[in-house]
Design a protein around this motif. Structure first.
Motif, PDB file in Angstrom:
ATOM      1  N   ASP A   1       0.835  -1.209   0.000  1.00  0.00           N
ATOM      2  CA  ASP A   1       0.000   0.000   0.000  1.00  0.00           C
ATOM      3  C   ASP A   1       0.872   1.263   0.000  1.00  0.00           C
ATOM      4  O   ASP A   1       0.570   2.236  -0.694  1.00  0.00           O
ATOM      5  CB  ASP A   1      -0.915  -0.006   1.235  1.00  0.00           C
ATOM      6  N   VAL A   2       1.950   1.214   0.774  1.00  0.00           N
ATOM      7  CA  VAL A   2       2.840   2.380   0.831  1.00  0.00           C
ATOM      8  C   VAL A   2       3.514   2.598  -0.511  1.00  0.00           C
ATOM      9  O   VAL A   2       3.605   3.732  -1.002  1.00  0.00           O
ATOM     10  CB  VAL A   2       3.887   2.197   1.944  1.00  0.00           C
ATOM     11  N   TRP A   3       3.988   1.519  -1.107  1.00  0.00           N
ATOM     12  CA  TRP A   3       4.670   1.672  -2.401  1.00  0.00           C
ATOM     13  C   TRP A   3       3.699   2.149  -3.491  1.00  0.00           C
ATOM     14  O   TRP A   3       4.086   2.913  -4.385  1.00  0.00           O
ATOM     15  CB  TRP A   3       5.327   0.350  -2.814  1.00  0.00           C
ATOM     16  N   GLU A   4       2.451   1.759  -3.378  1.00  0.00           N
ATOM     17  CA  GLU A   4       1.456   2.265  -4.336  1.00  0.00           C
ATOM     18  C   GLU A   4       1.256   3.768  -4.147  1.00  0.00           C
ATOM     19  O   GLU A   4       1.076   4.510  -5.115  1.00  0.00           O
ATOM     20  CB  GLU A   4       0.126   1.522  -4.154  1.00  0.00           C
ATOM     21  N   GLU A   5       1.300   4.197  -2.884  1.00  0.00           N
ATOM     22  CA  GLU A   5       1.175   5.635  -2.626  1.00  0.00           C
ATOM     23  C   GLU A   5       2.401   6.392  -3.152  1.00  0.00           C
ATOM     24  O   GLU A   5       2.278   7.531  -3.628  1.00  0.00           O
ATOM     25  CB  GLU A   5       1.009   5.875  -1.123  1.00  0.00           C
TER      26      GLU A   5
ATOM     27  N   VAL B   1       5.636  12.733 -13.314  1.00  0.00           N
ATOM     28  CA  VAL B   1       6.899  12.075 -13.632  1.00  0.00           C
ATOM     29  C   VAL B   1       6.733  11.155 -14.836  1.00  0.00           C
ATOM     30  O   VAL B   1       7.678  10.981 -15.621  1.00  0.00           O
ATOM     31  CB  VAL B   1       7.424  11.289 -12.406  1.00  0.00           C
ATOM     32  N   GLY B   2       5.560  10.616 -15.007  1.00  0.00           N
ATOM     33  CA  GLY B   2       5.315   9.698 -16.125  1.00  0.00           C
ATOM     34  C   GLY B   2       5.398   8.246 -15.660  1.00  0.00           C
ATOM     35  O   GLY B   2       6.129   7.920 -14.722  1.00  0.00           O
ATOM     36  N   ILE B   3       4.662   7.385 -16.349  1.00  0.00           N
ATOM     37  CA  ILE B   3       4.555   5.986 -15.918  1.00  0.00           C
ATOM     38  C   ILE B   3       5.891   5.268 -15.995  1.00  0.00           C
ATOM     39  O   ILE B   3       6.303   4.573 -15.055  1.00  0.00           O
ATOM     40  CB  ILE B   3       3.501   5.252 -16.781  1.00  0.00           C
ATOM     41  N   THR B   4       6.584   5.404 -17.090  1.00  0.00           N
ATOM     42  CA  THR B   4       7.845   4.668 -17.281  1.00  0.00           C
ATOM     43  C   THR B   4       8.845   5.000 -16.189  1.00  0.00           C
ATOM     44  O   THR B   4       9.421   4.112 -15.558  1.00  0.00           O
ATOM     45  CB  THR B   4       8.448   4.980 -18.661  1.00  0.00           C
ATOM     46  N   ASP B   5       9.067   6.294 -15.966  1.00  0.00           N
ATOM     47  CA  ASP B   5      10.057   6.694 -14.969  1.00  0.00           C
ATOM     48  C   ASP B   5       9.570   6.431 -13.556  1.00  0.00           C
ATOM     49  O   ASP B   5      10.374   6.101 -12.664  1.00  0.00           O
ATOM     50  CB  ASP B   5      10.421   8.170 -15.142  1.00  0.00           C
ATOM     51  N   THR B   6       8.258   6.556 -13.319  1.00  0.00           N
ATOM     52  CA  THR B   6       7.725   6.252 -11.994  1.00  0.00           C
ATOM     53  C   THR B   6       7.976   4.790 -11.646  1.00  0.00           C
ATOM     54  O   THR B   6       8.437   4.464 -10.539  1.00  0.00           O
ATOM     55  CB  THR B   6       6.216   6.552 -11.940  1.00  0.00           C
ATOM     56  N   THR B   7       7.674   3.922 -12.593  1.00  0.00           N
ATOM     57  CA  THR B   7       7.882   2.488 -12.357  1.00  0.00           C
ATOM     58  C   THR B   7       9.349   2.195 -12.068  1.00  0.00           C
ATOM     59  O   THR B   7       9.681   1.447 -11.146  1.00  0.00           O
ATOM     60  CB  THR B   7       7.413   1.683 -13.579  1.00  0.00           C
ATOM     61  N   ARG B   8      10.226   2.792 -12.852  1.00  0.00           N
ATOM     62  CA  ARG B   8      11.650   2.536 -12.663  1.00  0.00           C
ATOM     63  C   ARG B   8      12.145   3.056 -11.319  1.00  0.00           C
ATOM     64  O   ARG B   8      12.893   2.375 -10.609  1.00  0.00           O
ATOM     65  CB  ARG B   8      12.454   3.185 -13.794  1.00  0.00           C
TER      66      ARG B   8
END
Length: 388
Positions: A114-118, A128-135
């Protein structure tokens, strides 16, 4: 005579004596009179004519020439070195929620899903954008797990390092000030939609270049907006940069051509060309910008094409970046109004989408509030600005 009687002779003698005496007396009296000088008849003479003097013309009231409007005092722009340091507090205030939110989450007693999702939501919310957020999230999770890092200082260091990597610090962010041909001025095209602050930013870029010791000529090739040329001329007059302009509706390519020629004739280092920013018709925009570039390159290759984006537009700004990236080869991005948004992550996203660096950021309305982008200062303002 002897026959005359005596008495007649006596009478004649007396008469002769009397006449003789009278004559003697007459001549004596004449001799005693003063002799008057000989007088000649006067000849009338005209007085010598005085030289003619023309009558003075009636004096016209004195008219003083109207005073020409005073030329604006040429300003000396503030040096660009360290500008972002000076403006860092503005970044800290506007992006405090991003850094503070991330550190609060990472410092949680329990770093569960839950914390990491936040954490992901916070980064996405900052554009930031999905790609960079995921990385970023994946790398943080791994490093926290492996290192067992939990202290605020350690977490701040990890976050700083990951954001720095995401901002690609190895990008060359210097403005092109040398022509690729090695001859004549370096030409920089400035593109962007109307309303993004493109023309104002073009004027501020001129100040950045002049502050760094370059001479600049600007071309007002956005001929579809009546105010664009006036705006640019105002900016130019303040720092002594010449502006080439034509009437409203003139051919933008011809204005750009004349500007580059003027820059070469004057020995300028850089020519800045402000272009139109209509996006209603993508094909028309492509044709127009393509023509401007082709006409410029009849004299000299374009050294740089800068895209001006309003940071407050978020995802809409990213879509604009995509369109312009398809229209012309963008070499750098200028982000305006970055102090007015908590979405500083757009710097990461736009670099990822275009594959080019953010070179300048606008952090206020002042003429010298456009600063060269520095990764370390930017990340520090987000992360270290959360202290206290």
């Amino acid at each position: 005579m002897n026959d005359l009687p005596v008495w007649l002779i006596v009478v004649i003698a007396v008469a002769v004596v009397a006449v003789g005496g009278a004559l003697i007396a007459y001549f004596r009296s004449k001799a005693a009179e003063p002799v008057e000088p000989e007088t000649r008849p006067q000849v009338e003479t005209k007085p010598e004519a005085e030289p003619e003097v023309e009558p003075e013309a009636e004096a016209e009231p004195e008219t003083r020439p109207e005073a020409a409007p005073a030329a604006p005092e040429v300003e000396t722009p503030a040096p660009t070195a360290g500008r972002l340091v000076r403006l860092r507090s503005r970044l800290s205030r506007s992006n405090n929620a991003l850094g503070k939110g991330l550190l609060a989450l990472l410092s949680s007693d329990k770093l569960d899903e839950d914390v990491w999702e936040e954490v992901e939501d916070t980064l996405l919310g900052a554009d930031v954008g999905i790609t960079d957020t995921t990385r970023i999230v994946e790398r943080l999770r791994e490093r926290v797990k492996v290192l067992g890092t939990r202290s605020p200082a350690e977490l701040r260091t990890l976050l700083t390092e990951e954001l720095t990597v995401a901002l690609e610090p190895d990008f060359d962010r210097a403005l092109a000030t040398v022509s690729p041909s090695g001859e004549g001025p370096a030409t920089i095209m400035v593109v962007g939609v109307n309303g993004s602050g493109k023309t104002t930013t073009c004027g501020k870029i001129a100040r950045v270049l002049i502050a760094d010791g370059h001479t600049v000529v600007m071309g007002a090739a956005d001929t579809f907006r009546a105010a664009a040329a006036e705006q640019l001329e105002t900016w130019g007059s303040r720092v002594g940069a010449a502006v080439v302009r034509r009437g409203e509706g003139a051919d933008p390519a011809s204005v750009a051509f004349d500007a580059v020629k003027a820059g070469a004739d004057e020995g300028a280092d850089v020519v800045l060309v402000d272009t139109a920013g209509r996006l209603q018709n993508k094909t028309g925009l492509m044709d127009e910008l393509g023509k401007v570039k082709r006409v410029i390159e009849k004299q000299s290759p374009v050294a740089e094409t800068l895209l001006v984006l309003d940071a407050t537009t978020g995802q809409n700004g990213l879509q604009q970046a995509k369109v312009f990236g398809e229209v012309c080869r963008i070499t750098g991005v200028v982000l305006t109004k970055l102090d007015g948004t908590a979405k500083g992550g757009i710097v990461i996203a736009v670099q990822r989408q275009l594959g080019v660096p953010v070179k300048l950021v606008g952090l206020g309305e002042g003429p010298d509030d456009l600063a060269p982008f520095e990764v370390g200062e930017f990340v520090g303002a987000i992360v270290d600005g959360t202290e206290g």
